[in-house]
Design an enzyme around this catalytic site. Sequence first.
Site, mmCIF file in Angstrom:
data_model
loop_
_atom_site.group_PDB
_atom_site.id
_atom_site.type_symbol
_atom_site.label_atom_id
_atom_site.label_comp_id
_atom_site.label_asym_id
_atom_site.label_seq_id
_atom_site.Cartn_x
_atom_site.Cartn_y
_atom_site.Cartn_z
ATOM 1 C CE LYS A 44 -4.181 -1.734 0.016
ATOM 2 N NZ LYS A 44 -5.116 -1.507 -1.082
ATOM 3 C CB SER A 264 -3.297 -11.204 3.067
ATOM 4 O OG SER A 264 -2.124 -10.506 2.729
#
Lengths: 321, 93
Positions: A44, A264
């Site tokens: 991100k 994840s």
Amino acid sequence: MTRYASVLDLIGNTPVVDVSALSPKPGVTILAKLEGRNPAGSVKDRVALSMVDAAERNGRLIPGQDGQTLLEPSSGNTGIALAMVCRLRGYHLKVVLPTNVSPERRQLLVAFGAEIIDSPGNEGSNGAVRLAQSLSTDHPEWIFLYQYANPANPLVHYTTTGPEILADVPEITHFVAGLGTSGTLMGVGRYLKEQRPGIQIWAVEPPSGETVDGLRNLDDGYVPPIFSDNDGEKLLDRRVIIRPRESIEWTRRLTEVGLFSGLSAGAVVAGAAKCAASIEDGQSATIVALIADDGWKYLSTGAWSDDLDEVVERAKATIYF
Amino acid sequence: MSAVLRVPTVLRPAMGGATVIAVEGSTVGEVLFKLTTTYPAVKGQLLNDDGTLHRFLNVYVNDDDVRYLGGVDALIANDDEITLLPAVAGGLW
């Protein structure tokens, strides 16, 4: 060693490492792109810098001017990355954060000076998005970058992540990544398909909608605008669910190849293994799996140390993807 | 074909409260259509009038999204597990 003028210059150009020891099929290579090497710790960082740069270019943000506030719904990594960028650029950041994220995420936001606005944990990211949208309406003076609809999100993956992957792995046949805002898959997927039309793009997701109980009916559902805008349904070739148990098992397996990654990542590598298993015997393939972050922010989940059944139960109530 | 179907929280009130039910049908579309006749309250929540999937409904067969396996025409085999999930905001990173 290269010398950099700013931490922001460290974003991107992440390494790729061979983790084929985890491949269930001989002849199928699995490579992991380590986005945890970005300075604020996740993929991100690219998105946060791209959205702030775009806002500065189009005049929504004015560099150097006091009193500018940004607002963003995030379950962690986008918030943390934006907080780091905002700290360097002198903007105040308000992050709408579900209450059930890992405490490390909350602490990192505080470390970088962000203000946290809690949203109900049982509504998941849907609840955070809804609250941020409502706050944005009430406070038009706040800059709402809105990663789910901001074209600068997929664009940075089209201009950086995708080209990096192709430069490092020209023989790539499959790309596997997590589906959240869909920015990574839309940007990288579009770039790779333009360059290598035969490539397969696989999306991995947790069964989020199973536990979210803040929905009255299906019409309360949500598809990220950037997924629709980029014709995501046509761009993807497969979309698979990886459940919490499998995610954690594969997060643990990643340590076998020396990788301490976020939960994840376990799901994404489980998806890559499923992808490898689908290749016909005797065929070769090269799968690139995008590892969104490292494991540090998840230590409190006990993912590596506690009883698997207990961790799985805990993970069902925690946003980890 | 007989398969099992996992019902998400949001649809349980309209489907008798069950979390897992047994279903019959040879395609995803057939299974979903039968559900709308057994549970009239879910009509309009699963399929559109033209028989396509509701925009905010994701259907998985053995954890694979059927939109990439033929949509409502995706085939169901005996003992398959069908999962219905509402489309919700991901972006959990």
